[in-house]
Design a protein around this motif. Structure first.
Motif, mmCIF file in Angstrom:
data_model
loop_
_atom_site.group_PDB
_atom_site.id
_atom_site.type_symbol
_atom_site.label_atom_id
_atom_site.label_comp_id
_atom_site.label_asym_id
_atom_site.label_seq_id
_atom_site.Cartn_x
_atom_site.Cartn_y
_atom_site.Cartn_z
ATOM 1 N N ASP A 1 -6.230 4.683 -7.800
ATOM 2 C CA ASP A 1 -5.931 5.396 -6.562
ATOM 3 C C ASP A 1 -7.222 5.837 -5.881
ATOM 4 O O ASP A 1 -8.159 6.274 -6.534
ATOM 5 N N ILE A 2 -7.237 5.715 -4.572
ATOM 6 C CA ILE A 2 -8.360 6.204 -3.779
ATOM 7 C C ILE A 2 -7.928 7.579 -3.282
ATOM 8 O O ILE A 2 -6.999 7.695 -2.478
ATOM 9 N N GLU A 3 -8.566 8.620 -3.812
ATOM 10 C CA GLU A 3 -8.079 9.979 -3.616
ATOM 11 C C GLU A 3 -8.801 10.727 -2.506
ATOM 12 O O GLU A 3 -9.961 10.469 -2.201
ATOM 13 N N ASN A 4 -8.064 11.676 -1.934
ATOM 14 C CA ASN A 4 -8.584 12.611 -0.927
ATOM 15 C C ASN A 4 -9.231 11.910 0.264
ATOM 16 O O ASN A 4 -10.340 12.241 0.673
ATOM 17 N N VAL A 5 -8.516 10.953 0.829
ATOM 18 C CA VAL A 5 -8.985 10.231 2.011
ATOM 19 C C VAL A 5 -8.659 11.081 3.234
ATOM 20 O O VAL A 5 -7.521 11.499 3.439
ATOM 21 N N ASP B 1 -4.385 17.067 6.082
ATOM 22 C CA ASP B 1 -5.092 15.910 6.616
ATOM 23 C C ASP B 1 -5.773 15.056 5.540
ATOM 24 O O ASP B 1 -6.712 14.330 5.839
ATOM 25 N N GLU B 2 -5.289 15.122 4.295
ATOM 26 C CA GLU B 2 -5.840 14.267 3.236
ATOM 27 C C GLU B 2 -4.707 13.552 2.516
ATOM 28 O O GLU B 2 -3.646 14.117 2.290
ATOM 29 N N ILE C 1 0.875 -1.176 0.000
ATOM 30 C CA ILE C 1 0.000 0.000 0.000
ATOM 31 C C ILE C 1 0.914 1.227 0.000
ATOM 32 O O ILE C 1 1.874 1.271 0.771
ATOM 33 N N THR C 2 0.596 2.195 -0.838
ATOM 34 C CA THR C 2 1.344 3.445 -0.840
ATOM 35 C C THR C 2 0.392 4.571 -0.455
ATOM 36 O O THR C 2 -0.684 4.699 -1.026
ATOM 37 N N ILE C 3 0.813 5.363 0.532
ATOM 38 C CA ILE C 3 0.033 6.507 0.973
ATOM 39 C C ILE C 3 0.843 7.758 0.660
ATOM 40 O O ILE C 3 2.015 7.855 1.036
ATOM 41 N N SER C 4 0.229 8.706 -0.034
ATOM 42 C CA SER C 4 0.912 9.962 -0.365
ATOM 43 C C SER C 4 0.047 11.144 0.056
ATOM 44 O O SER C 4 -1.180 11.107 -0.048
ATOM 45 N N ALA C 5 0.714 12.180 0.549
ATOM 46 C CA ALA C 5 0.013 13.382 1.002
ATOM 47 C C ALA C 5 -0.576 14.112 -0.199
ATOM 48 O O ALA C 5 0.032 14.184 -1.257
#
Length: 171
Positions: A95-99, A74-75, A64-68
């Motif tokens: 990509d699942i955006e603006n989480v 906070d997203e 899993i990659t999480i990017s600011a």
């Protein structure tokens, strides 16, 4: 009189720098104030996480990659790596955006939220849209993520809703 002017000038020259040195800066320096540090959750959460997934019908390793998100504290955007199901079927998500993230540096919460994303399953001819409800947390570099996936295509394949649990650690 001339001597008095010289004396006062000399006295002024000596006293003026002392007065300047005696003054100190009363302003608090916000950069060094430990009580005023704001944690940017998106930067804290960002990174690559490796671990495992369990989708009920299959389980395995994944990344899993999480990017600011640029300009947000906070997203994040979440990229879920390919999941191999039943040894030959590969499932992948866009990509699942603006989480949205909440919490503190040591305990970041991925509040329950539903996103529309593209999904591809290798044995199907075309990608399709899926509704993904995410929730989870990041504690001490450990990611726990739950994804509930529903789509008309999954109903047609008689899978229904797909519940995926992911546990991973930050690299």
């Amino acid at each position: 009189m001339k001597e008095m002017k010289k004396f006062l000038l000399m006295l002024f020259v000596v006293v003026l720098p002392l007065g300047m040195v005696a003054c100190s800066d009363d302003d608090d320096d916000d950069d060094n104030d430990d009580n005023n540090t704001e944690v940017v959750l998106a930067k804290e959460a960002a990174g690559t996480y490796t671990g495992t997934f369990d989708a009920g019908i299959a389980d395995g390793d994944m990344t899993i990659t999480i990017s600011a998100v640029s300009g947000s504290d906070d997203e994040v955007n979440i990229t879920i790596g390919d999941m191999t199901i039943m040894f030959v079927i590969t499932a992948s998500f866009d990509d699942i955006e603006n989480v949205k993230l909440t919490g503190t540096e040591d305990n970041i919460t991925i509040a329950s939220q539903t996103k529309e994303v593209g999904m591809n399953i290798s044995v199907l001819p075309d990608p399709f849209d899926a509704e993904v409800t995410l929730s989870g947390s990041i504690k001490d570099g450990k990611l726990e993520l739950n994804a509930k996936v529903s789509a008309d295509m999954l109903d047609t394949a008689q899978i229904g809703t797909l519940d995926i649990s992911i546990e991973a650690e930050k690299e």
